[in-house]
Design a protein around this motif. Structure first.
Motif, PDB file in Angstrom:
ATOM      1  N   GLY A  44      -0.161   4.764   1.134  1.00  0.00           N
ATOM      2  CA  GLY A  44      -0.199   5.651   2.399  1.00  0.00           C
ATOM      3  C   GLY A  44      -0.102   5.155   3.698  1.00  0.00           C
ATOM      4  N   ASP A  55       0.909  -1.088   0.068  1.00  0.00           N
ATOM      5  CA  ASP A  55       0.175   0.085   0.091  1.00  0.00           C
ATOM      6  C   ASP A  55       0.981   0.992  -0.150  1.00  0.00           C
ATOM      7  OD1 ASP A  55      -2.000   1.926   0.463  1.00  0.00           O
ATOM      8  OD2 ASP A  55      -2.149   1.505   2.772  1.00  0.00           O
ATOM      9  N   ASP A  70      -2.007  -0.334   5.941  1.00  0.00           N
ATOM     10  CA  ASP A  70      -2.286   0.152   7.298  1.00  0.00           C
ATOM     11  C   ASP A  70      -3.747   0.342   7.662  1.00  0.00           C
ATOM     12  OD1 ASP A  70      -2.646   2.307   5.386  1.00  0.00           O
ATOM     13  OD2 ASP A  70      -1.874   3.788   6.686  1.00  0.00           O
TER      14      ASP A  70
HETATM   15 MG   LIG Z   1      -2.709   3.100   3.550  1.00  0.00          MG
END
Ligand SMILES: [Mg+2]
Length: 225
Positions: A13, A11, A185
């Motif tokens: 971010g 990912d 996250d």
């Molecule tokens: Mg993320």
């Protein structure tokens, strides 16, 4: 930790980049926010945990914004106002601050020849933002080479829809899906999407916000070394 894998998808971010704390620090300081990079890094993960707890999808950032400004110490009477200011300032383009531990890890993983790629819910900007942050590019270039960089806006499918991974997996066709880890996250979008796609999800959880979770967690990308 002790995670076994053949390839890694990231990912963007919260894993490669954060919303630039050198912009958000001074932005929130007049409302009582502590401007240090460390406090803002902590705020991002606290805010993501809140977003996951509320089962908010990609377009809902209310609990993220409120938790973020509370975590940096914004005054109680200014929380709602500061959350609006944060929402207007934290544009897609502000996700451009490279996480230092990630830079260290990517260099070492590339050195070892680990196949890597990026799958991001984004707005068409992710390749440019990762280049500005001097993190990586698809193919050869000045930074870490990724086999592919997928931007949900470009391909028209966003996590947690597992079909977004179909745009990346042809670049990793020699590997079994469950031997490919997806590092994110967000419990909802990343762990959820990767699990649905048959990949092995790994949550980046630097502050143990998800103790007792039934999926793998790491404190930093360096834990994959
Ligand atoms: Mg993320």
């Amino acid at each position: 930790m002790g995670i076994d894998y053949d390839a890694i998808l990231f990912d963007a971010g919260g894993v490669l980049v954060l919303p630039d704390p050198t912009v958000l620090g001074p932005l929130l300081e007049p409302y009582g926010g502590e401007p240090s990079v460390e406090v803002h890094r902590r705020a991002h993960y606290a805010a993501m945990a809140a977003k996951s707890r509320e089962l908010e999808g990609e377009t809902e950032w209310d609990s993220y914004n409120v938790t973020y400004v509370r975590t940096v110490g914004v005054r109680d009477d200014l929380v709602d106002h500061a959350a609006v200011v944060l929402d207007h300032t934290r544009t897609a383009h502000l996700w451009r601050w490279a996480i230092p531990e990630t830079l260290t890890a990517l260099a070492a993983l590339a050195e070892r020849g680990v196949p890597m790629g990026v799958v991001s819910n984004a707005s068409g900007q992710v390749e440019a933002a990762l280049a500005v942050a001097e993190i990586c590019q698809a193919g050869d270039g000045p930074c870490t080479s990724m086999r592919v960089v997928i931007d949900s806006h470009v391909v028209g499918v966003a996590k947690p829809d597992p079909r977004i991974f179909d745009f990346a997996l042809p670049y990793f066709a020699e590997f079994e899906r469950d031997r490919i880890v997806y590092v994110g996250d967000s419990v909802v979008m990343d762990v959820g999407g990767a699990t649905a796609a048959g990949l092995t999800p790994v949550l980046i959880d630097p502050y143990d916000d998800h103790e007792g979770a039934d999926f793998a967690r790491i404190r930093a990308v360096t834990d994959l070394l």
